[in-house]
Design a protein around this motif. Structure first.
Motif, PDB file in Angstrom:
ATOM      1  N   ALA A  85      -4.938 -37.026  24.835  1.00  0.00           N
ATOM      2  CA  ALA A  85      -3.493 -37.016  24.574  1.00  0.00           C
ATOM      3  C   ALA A  85      -2.714 -36.386  25.723  1.00  0.00           C
ATOM      4  O   ALA A  85      -1.681 -35.759  25.518  1.00  0.00           O
ATOM      5  CB  ALA A  85      -3.179 -36.306  23.254  1.00  0.00           C
ATOM      6  N   GLY A  86      -3.176 -36.552  26.924  1.00  0.00           N
ATOM      7  CA  GLY A  86      -2.518 -36.008  28.106  1.00  0.00           C
ATOM      8  C   GLY A  86      -3.527 -35.824  29.223  1.00  0.00           C
ATOM      9  O   GLY A  86      -4.739 -35.819  28.993  1.00  0.00           O
ATOM     10  N   ILE A  87      -3.014 -35.688  30.438  1.00  0.00           N
ATOM     11  CA  ILE A  87      -3.887 -35.527  31.595  1.00  0.00           C
ATOM     12  C   ILE A  87      -4.392 -34.095  31.661  1.00  0.00           C
ATOM     13  O   ILE A  87      -3.636 -33.143  31.495  1.00  0.00           O
ATOM     14  CB  ILE A  87      -3.127 -35.882  32.888  1.00  0.00           C
ATOM     15  N   SER A  88      -5.678 -33.958  31.934  1.00  0.00           N
ATOM     16  CA  SER A  88      -6.299 -32.641  32.042  1.00  0.00           C
ATOM     17  C   SER A  88      -6.032 -32.039  33.414  1.00  0.00           C
ATOM     18  O   SER A  88      -6.373 -32.632  34.440  1.00  0.00           O
ATOM     19  CB  SER A  88      -7.811 -32.766  31.821  1.00  0.00           C
ATOM     20  N   TYR A  89      -5.438 -30.856  33.451  1.00  0.00           N
ATOM     21  CA  TYR A  89      -5.158 -30.182  34.716  1.00  0.00           C
ATOM     22  C   TYR A  89      -6.431 -29.701  35.408  1.00  0.00           C
ATOM     23  O   TYR A  89      -6.418 -29.443  36.606  1.00  0.00           O
ATOM     24  CB  TYR A  89      -4.226 -28.992  34.484  1.00  0.00           C
TER      25      TYR A  89
ATOM     26  N   ASP B  45      -1.842 -27.369  30.028  1.00  0.00           N
ATOM     27  CA  ASP B  45      -2.245 -28.497  29.190  1.00  0.00           C
ATOM     28  C   ASP B  45      -1.499 -28.430  27.862  1.00  0.00           C
ATOM     29  O   ASP B  45      -1.625 -27.460  27.111  1.00  0.00           O
ATOM     30  CB  ASP B  45      -3.754 -28.445  28.911  1.00  0.00           C
ATOM     31  N   SER B  46      -0.718 -29.470  27.592  1.00  0.00           N
ATOM     32  CA  SER B  46       0.019 -29.532  26.335  1.00  0.00           C
ATOM     33  C   SER B  46      -0.855 -30.233  25.300  1.00  0.00           C
ATOM     34  O   SER B  46      -0.919 -31.464  25.236  1.00  0.00           O
ATOM     35  CB  SER B  46       1.331 -30.305  26.532  1.00  0.00           C
ATOM     36  N   VAL B  47      -1.560 -29.439  24.493  1.00  0.00           N
ATOM     37  CA  VAL B  47      -2.535 -29.984  23.543  1.00  0.00           C
ATOM     38  C   VAL B  47      -2.124 -29.599  22.126  1.00  0.00           C
ATOM     39  O   VAL B  47      -1.933 -28.417  21.831  1.00  0.00           O
ATOM     40  CB  VAL B  47      -3.949 -29.430  23.836  1.00  0.00           C
ATOM     41  N   PRO B  48      -1.976 -30.567  21.222  1.00  0.00           N
ATOM     42  CA  PRO B  48      -1.677 -30.228  19.830  1.00  0.00           C
ATOM     43  C   PRO B  48      -2.753 -29.335  19.232  1.00  0.00           C
ATOM     44  O   PRO B  48      -3.946 -29.487  19.529  1.00  0.00           O
ATOM     45  CB  PRO B  48      -1.644 -31.596  19.138  1.00  0.00           C
ATOM     46  N   ARG B  49      -2.360 -28.405  18.392  1.00  0.00           N
ATOM     47  CA  ARG B  49      -3.322 -27.484  17.797  1.00  0.00           C
ATOM     48  C   ARG B  49      -4.242 -28.159  16.788  1.00  0.00           C
ATOM     49  O   ARG B  49      -5.259 -27.587  16.394  1.00  0.00           O
ATOM     50  CB  ARG B  49      -2.581 -26.305  17.157  1.00  0.00           C
TER      51      ARG B  49
ATOM     52  N   GLY C   9     -15.162 -26.676  29.934  1.00  0.00           N
ATOM     53  CA  GLY C   9     -13.965 -26.297  29.195  1.00  0.00           C
ATOM     54  C   GLY C   9     -14.249 -25.760  27.808  1.00  0.00           C
ATOM     55  O   GLY C   9     -13.324 -25.507  27.043  1.00  0.00           O
ATOM     56  N   ALA C  10     -15.528 -25.587  27.442  1.00  0.00           N
ATOM     57  CA  ALA C  10     -15.880 -25.123  26.118  1.00  0.00           C
ATOM     58  C   ALA C  10     -15.188 -23.808  25.798  1.00  0.00           C
ATOM     59  O   ALA C  10     -15.291 -22.836  26.531  1.00  0.00           O
ATOM     60  CB  ALA C  10     -17.389 -24.958  25.990  1.00  0.00           C
ATOM     61  N   GLY C  11     -14.438 -23.807  24.701  1.00  0.00           N
ATOM     62  CA  GLY C  11     -13.778 -22.589  24.256  1.00  0.00           C
ATOM     63  C   GLY C  11     -12.437 -22.319  24.919  1.00  0.00           C
ATOM     64  O   GLY C  11     -11.770 -21.347  24.570  1.00  0.00           O
ATOM     65  N   ALA C  12     -12.007 -23.183  25.873  1.00  0.00           N
ATOM     66  CA  ALA C  12     -10.709 -22.959  26.519  1.00  0.00           C
ATOM     67  C   ALA C  12      -9.599 -23.390  25.571  1.00  0.00           C
ATOM     68  O   ALA C  12      -9.215 -24.526  25.500  1.00  0.00           O
ATOM     69  CB  ALA C  12     -10.628 -23.743  27.821  1.00  0.00           C
ATOM     70  N   ARG C  13      -9.086 -22.433  24.840  1.00  0.00           N
ATOM     71  CA  ARG C  13      -8.099 -22.720  23.797  1.00  0.00           C
ATOM     72  C   ARG C  13      -6.904 -21.792  23.964  1.00  0.00           C
ATOM     73  O   ARG C  13      -7.062 -20.632  24.328  1.00  0.00           O
ATOM     74  CB  ARG C  13      -8.718 -22.554  22.427  1.00  0.00           C
ATOM     75  N   LEU C  14      -5.748 -22.339  23.646  1.00  0.00           N
ATOM     76  CA  LEU C  14      -4.553 -21.489  23.694  1.00  0.00           C
ATOM     77  C   LEU C  14      -4.683 -20.376  22.688  1.00  0.00           C
ATOM     78  O   LEU C  14      -5.213 -20.549  21.585  1.00  0.00           O
ATOM     79  CB  LEU C  14      -3.303 -22.316  23.376  1.00  0.00           C
ATOM     80  N   GLU C  15      -4.178 -19.235  23.033  1.00  0.00           N
ATOM     81  CA  GLU C  15      -4.241 -18.092  22.142  1.00  0.00           C
ATOM     82  C   GLU C  15      -3.076 -18.104  21.173  1.00  0.00           C
ATOM     83  O   GLU C  15      -2.033 -18.644  21.450  1.00  0.00           O
ATOM     84  CB  GLU C  15      -4.222 -16.815  22.968  1.00  0.00           C
ATOM     85  N   GLY C  16      -3.271 -17.459  20.051  1.00  0.00           N
ATOM     86  CA  GLY C  16      -2.178 -17.290  19.124  1.00  0.00           C
ATOM     87  C   GLY C  16      -2.140 -18.389  18.077  1.00  0.00           C
ATOM     88  O   GLY C  16      -2.892 -19.320  18.097  1.00  0.00           O
TER      89      GLY C  16
END
Length: 274
Positions: free
Chosen positions: A124-128, A253-257, A267-274
């Motif tokens: 759902a978007g290009i990976s930086y 990276d604009s990724v839906p939660r 990228g395993a575990g690379a998740r936005l915080e909060g």
């Protein structure tokens, strides 16, 4: 679809294919496909791959066109407000409103039920970071709901032409249409079917692992590796390039939660915080 609408779509699509081929020649691009035989010559199919450049839909469409198919791609709705919008509409590509994606899902499902090939990028978007980031479950759901075979693949090389990133002065890089004889590789896997009882998260996770394996195999090919000492922001950091790491990229990276977050690749575990 009404006959007239189909004819307009096909004529527009063929004209776009001819223009794309002319552009590939003008840029001296060597576009190499593997696994085109996995795209069925008739009936529905879902094409899915990683997303590394703004031009990916042109390249993922190549093996399908080689098989006489005209894939309809799911693209972000703002593209319909650009000069390309009229062509996207006439070729029956599908606009996706990130805030209300259900309409795009239903439209894609109708196309598959009509026997079309539908292409989408589950990131759902290009990976930086140029690694496979979090994936949406939509591809797995469409395959499960319609019975259409899922043809997974990977692409590499188009990021050298036009992609995301950050320049030293904080802006997005512009396109590079210089003629360097670059290679764009597209590899498709054999189709797989998603059974009615399959878990969408499990299918999507398996898809993340498979696309990662395919992508890294392409990225490691000698003709894609940076030259010794070359600054390579277009090549993943874990393979020796200078792209952002998945951790550095997660703020861009604009990724839906609701996405399935990676347990695959660097990228395993690379998740936005909060």
């Amino acid at each position: 679809m009404p006959l007239r609408t189909t004819l307009v779509a096909d004529l527009t699509y063929r004209a776009t294919v001819r223009a794309s081929r002319a552009a590939f020649r003008a840029l001296r691009l060597d576009v190499r496909t593997e696994g085109a035989e996995h795209v069925p010559v008739d009936g529905p199919a879902l094409l899915v791959a990683n997303h590394a450049s703004y031009l990916d839909f042109l390249f993922l469409g190549v093996p399908a066109v080689e098989r006489g198919r005209m894939p309809r791609f799911l693209c972000r709705e703002p593209m319909w407000h650009t000069p390309a919008g009229w062509a996207l509409d006439r070729m029956h590509h599908v606009p996706v409103d990130r805030d209300a994606p259900a309409g795009a899902y239903l439209q894609a499902r109708r196309l598959l039920e009509q026997g079309e090939v539908v292409g989408l990028f589950p990131e759902a978007g290009i990976s930086y970071s140029f690694t496979v980031r979090a994936l949406m479950r939509g591809a797995a759901a469409l395959a499960r709901d319609t019975g259409a075979p899922l043809v997974a693949g990977a692409m590499w090389g188009a990021q050298r032409i036009w992609t995301v990133g950050r320049t030293p002065w904080g802006t997005e890089p512009g396109p590079d249409f210089s003629r360097h004889g670059r290679v764009v590789d597209i590899h498709l896997d054999p189709p797989r079917h998603v059974a009615p009882g399959d878990d969408l998260t499990e299918v999507t996770t398996a898809l993340g692992y498979r696309i990662t394996d395919l992508l890294e195999e392409l990225q490691r090919r000698p003709h894609h590796r940076p030259r010794p000492g070359e600054h390579a922001p277009w090549y993943p950091a874990h393979l020796g390039g200078h792209a952002l790491t998945p951790t550095e990229a997660r703020e861009l990276d604009s990724v839906p939660r609701s996405a399935v977050w990676p347990t695959w690749g660097p990228g395993a575990g690379a998740r936005l915080e909060g």
